[in-house]
Write an enzyme that holds these catalytic residues in place. Structure first.
Site: not given
Ligand code: RFL
Ligand code: PHB
Length: 394
Positions: A74, A202, A294, A298, A386
């Protein structure tokens, strides 16, 4: 019977298995003890997102073929609040780095097959019972595999997860533990349904957080914030879909695509760090040493980062008789760990609805989200964290 190796590793999770591969590459022998069966290890559902350098490392270790073929790559993630979506262009903001969605149990299958193919030793069904002599130069591990056995080694690495016994082998007076427990958990499902959106979403909506992720073109992974004490039996499929729609649907007519749910479970969320990560000849790595919620994706990546540092340090010690990198193991790892702790806490607090917070604090979280939408340096900081911060060992 006493077995003998250079590095005795407890745990065949990402930390233990990546370490065994890295040591093999450096010409150092190891044996892994794993209490569960191979089938159990290869079926446990956990993480989904790999940092870009972890994928590169899989290629370097010769186990990158399936991830290249089967993973989803992505270019960004979608943040959602107030029923509006915002695309964070991770690839554009980080100079070309992409997000890899490839489940942890598939990584483990690749690591296990690769290691056994090299003639490496992974003892499944071998429960470690005690770690001895870590303040001497002859440590050993007692374990049970249809009877009592021992491994004598030069170093012990406890990669035995949060509930393992490795961390407890560091005397309590010599360690400091930092912890934060969040008042919410995640209910995760697997559903046989088509892809609903081209990247991870998210979302922070009125009833709380939701995450839309994926596994294969026809299996999707989704999570919703819930009470960590909830009984999963109280969550019927109908109730789960109702909450997923409330939290993920937007006003432009887009709709989440449903399918039969074939797996569901609840996990609690915590942040945890143990300092130091070494005591004498014992080194702890991965979840044994630190836990992140979560939301930042990571945990697995940090476990791999620890063992990359450790493998290089062990190589310097064996090859050049240089123990300085081993001495700096805790300091080197914790620099990265604390940044991942900060990022995971930031994503978690910004995206969840915390009933213990005031309405004021909730508004601050929406302001944080809006900063990511409007201020490029803020978006870039999120993107760099990220996708995985640059790897420095200074
Ligand atoms: P593991 O994977 O827990 O492996 C430890 C192994 O040690 C064995 N063991 C023993 N063996 C012998 N003797 C004993 N006495 C033993 N005690 C324990 C255990 O059986 C086990 O096989 O630890 P490791 O290697 O440090 O790896 C950590 C990761 O598994 C973990 O951080 C991630 O799954 C966290 N995580 C995520 N991480 C990411 O990087 N990206 C993600 O997208 C992501 N999503 C997640 C997650 C974790 C989640 N859950 C279930 C908490 C999503 C979720 C829902
Ligand atoms: C997952 O696909 O399981 C997943 C993805 C992103 C996260 C956590 C879990 O932040």
């Amino acid at each position: 019977m006493t077995l003998r190796t250079q590095v005795g590793i407890i745990g065949a999770g990402p930390a233990g298995l990546f370490l065994a591969h890295l040591l093999h590459q450096a010409g150092i022998e190891s044996i892994i003890l794993e209490s569960r069966s191979r089938q159990d290890v290869e079926q446990t559902l956990r993480a989904g997102v790999l940092e870009h350098w972890v994928v590169q490392l899989m290629h370097d270790l010769g186990i990158g073929e399936r991830v290249a073929r089967e993973a989803h790559f992505h270019d960004g993630i979608t943040l959602q609040w107030n029923r509006q979506r915002h695309h964070v262009d991770i690839t554009g903001l980080t100079g070309g780095k992409r997000i890899t969605v490839y489940p942890q149990h598939e990584v483990l299958k690749d690591l296990i097959a690769g290691r056994l193919g090299q003639g490496g030793q992974i003892l499944f069904g071998a429960r470690c019972l005690a770690i001895n002599g870590i303040d001497s130069d002859r440590p050993s591990i007692d374990f049970d595999m249809d009877g009592a056995d021992t491994i004598a080694c030069d170093y012990v690495v406890a990669a035995d997860g949060f509930h393992g016994l490795g961390r407890q082998a560091i005397p309590a007076a010599a360690r400091t533990e930092y912890q934060k427990i969040y008042p919410f958990g995640w209910l995760g499902i697997l559903t046989r349904a088509p892809l609903s959106w081209h990247e991870l979403i998210y979302a922070n909506q009125q009833d709380g957080f939701a995450l839309l992720s994926t596994r294969t073109p026809d299996v999707q992974r989704m999570y919703i914030q819930c009470d960590p004490a909830d009984d999963i039996a109280a969550w019927s499929d109908e109730r789960i879909w109702g909450q997923l729609h409330d939290r993920l649907d937007v006003d432009d007519g887009w709709q989440l695509r449903e399918g039969p749910i074939f797996q569901k479970g609840i996990v609690s969320l915590r942040s945890f760090v143990c300092d130091p990560m070494q005591y004498g000849r014992l080194f702890i790595a991965g979840d044994a040493a630190h836990i992140v919620p979560p939301t930042g994706a990571k945990g697995l990546n940090l476990a791999v980062a620890d063992v990359l540092v450790l493998a290089r340090a062990l190589e310097a010690s064996y090859r050049r008789n240089d123990g300085s990198l081993l001495d700096r193991y805790t300091a080197t790892c914790l620099r990265r760990v604390w940044k991942a702790e900060r990022f995971s806490w930031y994503m978690t607090t910004m995206l969840h609805n915390n009933e213990h917070e005031t309405a004021f604090e909730r508004r601050i979280h929406f302001a944080d989200l809006d900063l990511v939408r409007t201020l490029e340096p803020q978006a870039r900081a999120l993107a760099e964290n990220y996708v995985g911060l640059p790897f420095d060992e200074a």
